[in-house]
Design a protein around this motif. Structure first.
Motif, PDB file in Angstrom:
ATOM      1  N   ASN A  70       0.813  -1.212   0.000  1.00 34.97           N
ATOM      2  CA  ASN A  70       0.000   0.000   0.000  1.00 34.97           C
ATOM      3  C   ASN A  70       0.848   1.265   0.000  1.00 34.97           C
ATOM      4  O   ASN A  70       0.336   2.354  -0.242  1.00 34.97           O
ATOM      5  N   THR A  71       2.122   1.134   0.323  1.00 37.93           N
ATOM      6  CA  THR A  71       2.979   2.313   0.425  1.00 37.93           C
ATOM      7  C   THR A  71       3.901   2.491  -0.780  1.00 37.93           C
ATOM      8  O   THR A  71       4.628   3.469  -0.853  1.00 37.93           O
ATOM      9  N   ILE A  72       3.889   1.558  -1.713  1.00 35.08           N
ATOM     10  CA  ILE A  72       4.792   1.616  -2.867  1.00 35.08           C
ATOM     11  C   ILE A  72       4.218   2.521  -3.955  1.00 35.08           C
ATOM     12  O   ILE A  72       3.062   2.372  -4.358  1.00 35.08           O
ATOM     13  N   ALA A  96       8.182   6.217  -2.510  1.00 31.70           N
ATOM     14  CA  ALA A  96       8.515   4.839  -2.128  1.00 31.70           C
ATOM     15  C   ALA A  96       8.682   3.960  -3.363  1.00 31.70           C
ATOM     16  O   ALA A  96       7.851   3.982  -4.281  1.00 31.70           O
ATOM     17  N   CYS A  97       9.774   3.200  -3.385  1.00 30.07           N
ATOM     18  CA  CYS A  97      10.075   2.322  -4.524  1.00 30.07           C
ATOM     19  C   CYS A  97      10.237   0.872  -4.071  1.00 30.07           C
ATOM     20  O   CYS A  97      10.633   0.613  -2.931  1.00 30.07           O
ATOM     21  N   VAL A 153       3.696  -5.921 -10.603  1.00 32.91           N
ATOM     22  CA  VAL A 153       3.915  -4.551 -10.138  1.00 32.91           C
ATOM     23  C   VAL A 153       2.946  -4.219  -8.998  1.00 32.91           C
ATOM     24  O   VAL A 153       1.742  -4.460  -9.107  1.00 32.91           O
ATOM     25  N   ARG A 154       3.484  -3.659  -7.921  1.00 28.59           N
ATOM     26  CA  ARG A 154       2.648  -3.209  -6.806  1.00 28.59           C
ATOM     27  C   ARG A 154       2.624  -1.683  -6.677  1.00 28.59           C
ATOM     28  O   ARG A 154       1.892  -1.146  -5.838  1.00 28.59           O
ATOM     29  N   GLY A 155       3.407  -0.998  -7.490  1.00 23.98           N
ATOM     30  CA  GLY A 155       3.445   0.464  -7.437  1.00 23.98           C
ATOM     31  C   GLY A 155       2.098   1.071  -7.757  1.00 23.98           C
ATOM     32  O   GLY A 155       1.500   0.762  -8.788  1.00 23.98           O
TER      33      GLY A 155
END
Length: 317
Positions: A3-5, A37-38, A87-89
Motif C-alpha cells: 500500500n505504500t509503494i 517509495a520504490c 507490479v505493486r506500485g
C-alpha cells in the motif's frame, strides 16, 4: 508494504552475476535518494550462473527487493512482462536493463514527468557505445519501422521507460505472445514524452542479445504493428502481372511485325526464377503471420514462474 509503494522498478536479469553487485548498489542508492517509495522487481530469466542465488539472498535480507524466478529462459520481453504482471506500485513502473546501460538514477527525472500528467516517459538513445555495424543496423531498422508502422513508434527508443499504473494495467491485459513492448507501449496511447540520454557501455559481462534474437525482436516489431508486409505481396503480384503483360505484348508485336518470337533458354530460366522467388517471398511473409496466429491460439501462458521472494518470504508457484 504494497500500500505504500509508488513506483516498481523492473529489472530483467539473465546471467548477470558479474554486474549484479554494482547494479544493486546503484539501485539501493536510487531508492534511498527518492522522495517517493520504490520497490525493485528483479526477474531472473532462467540464468545458468549464480544470478538466481544472488537474487534470493538479497530479497530475503532486503524487503525493498522482490525476486521473480522464472522456470526457464523465456526471453527479455517475457521477463519484463513477468515483472509488469507483479507490479505493486500505485503510480506506475519503470523498466531498466540489468547491464546498467540504462542509468537507474533517471527514475527521479522520469517521476517528475509522471506526476505532471504523462503516462509514458520513454528514453531516447542520443548515442550508443556499440560497433558501427550495430549502430547502422539499429538506425536503419528504427527508421524503416517508423515508415511502415500503422502508428507512431518513436525512433531510437528502447524498453527503458516509466509507465503510469493505467498503462501497466492495459499492457497486462494484452495477451500477445510475440511481444514487442515498445510497440505495445506506443499503441496504448495516452500522454507520452521522450527523454534523451546518453546510453552507457555495458558495465560487465557480454550482451545477451545475439543477432538472431535481435532479428526475432525486429520481426515482432514489424509483423505485429504493420500491415505493410501483407500489402507488399499484393504489390508484387500486380507488378509481376504488369511486367508479364508487357512481355506478352512485346512477343505479339514481334510476331505480327517481324513474324518471329524472341527465344532463349536464359530468358526462360530467369523468368521462372523471378516468379518462383516472388512466390516464395510471399509465402514466407504470410507464414510469419500464420506462425503468430498459431502461437496465439495455443493459449499457453506467457511465462511460468518458479518462485517469488517478496517481503523477505518465499512463495512457491
Amino acid at each position: 508494504m504494497s500500500n505504500t509503494i509508488d513506483i516498481s522498478i523492473i529489472v530483467p536479469l539473465y546471467n548477470e552475476e558479474l554486474v549484479f553487485e554494482q547494479l544493486i548498489q546503484r539501485l539501493s542508492d536510487v531508492i534511498n535518494s527518492t522522495k517517493f517509495a520504490c520497490e525493485v522487481i528483479l526477474v531472473n530469466d532462467g540464468s545458468s550462473d549464480t544470478t538466481a542465488k544472488l537474487i534470493e539472498e538479497l530479497c530475503i535480507k532486503d524487503s525493498r527487493f522482490t525476486g521473480i524466478l522464472l522456470s526457464r529462459n523465456h526471453g527479455h520481453q517475457l521477463a519484463v512482462s513477468a515483472g509488469l504482471a507483479h507490479v505493486r506500485g500505485k503510480k506506475g513502473a519503470m523498466i531498466i536493463d540489468g547491464d546498467l546501460q540504462d542509468p537507474p538514477e533517471l527514475v527521479n527525472k522520469f517521476y517528475e514527468y509522471l506526476i505532471n500528467g504523462y503516462d509514458v516517459i520513454y528514453a531516447i538513445r542520443k548515442n550508443r557505445k556499440e560497433s558501427l555495424l550495430k549502430k547502422a543496423a539499429y538506425s536503419i531498422y528504427y527508421r524503416l519501422q517508423k515508415k511502415i508502422s500503422n502508428f507512431n513508434i518513436p525512433i531510437d527508443s528502447g524498453d527503458f521507460s516509466m509507465l503510469s499504473r493505467r498503462v501497466v494495467d492495459t499492457i497486462n491485459n494484452m495477451p500477445e505472445h510475440s511481444r514487442y513492448l515498445r510497440g505495445m507501449r506506443a499503441w496504448v496511447g495516452f500522454k507520452q514524452i521522450g527523454y534523451e540520454y546518453n546510453r552507457d557501455e555495458r558495465q560487465a559481462g557480454e550482451t545477451k542479445y545475439s543477432w538472431k534474437k535481435l532479428f526475432e525482436l525486429a520481426f515482432n516489431g514489424i509483423f505485429n504493428f504493420s500491415d505493410f508486409p501483407v500489402k507488399i505481396i499484393t504489390r508484387l503480384g500486380f507488378m509481376t502481372v504488369f511486367f508479364s503483360l508487357i512481355y506478352f505484348v512485346y512477343n505479339v508485336y514481334r510476331k505480327i511485325v517481324y513474324n518471329d518470337v524472341p527465344q532463349g533458354f536464359t530468358a526462360t530460366i530467369l523468368a521462372i526464377i523471378l516468379f518462383s522467388g516472388v512466390q516464395l517471398i510471399s509465402l514466407g511473409l504470410i507464414g510469419e503471420y500464420v506462425l503468430r496466429i498459431y502461437n496465439q491460439v495455443r493459449n499457453r501462458p506467457l511465462f511460468v514462474v518458479d518462485k517469488i521472494i517478496q517481503d523477505g518470504k518465499h512463495y512457491k508457484k
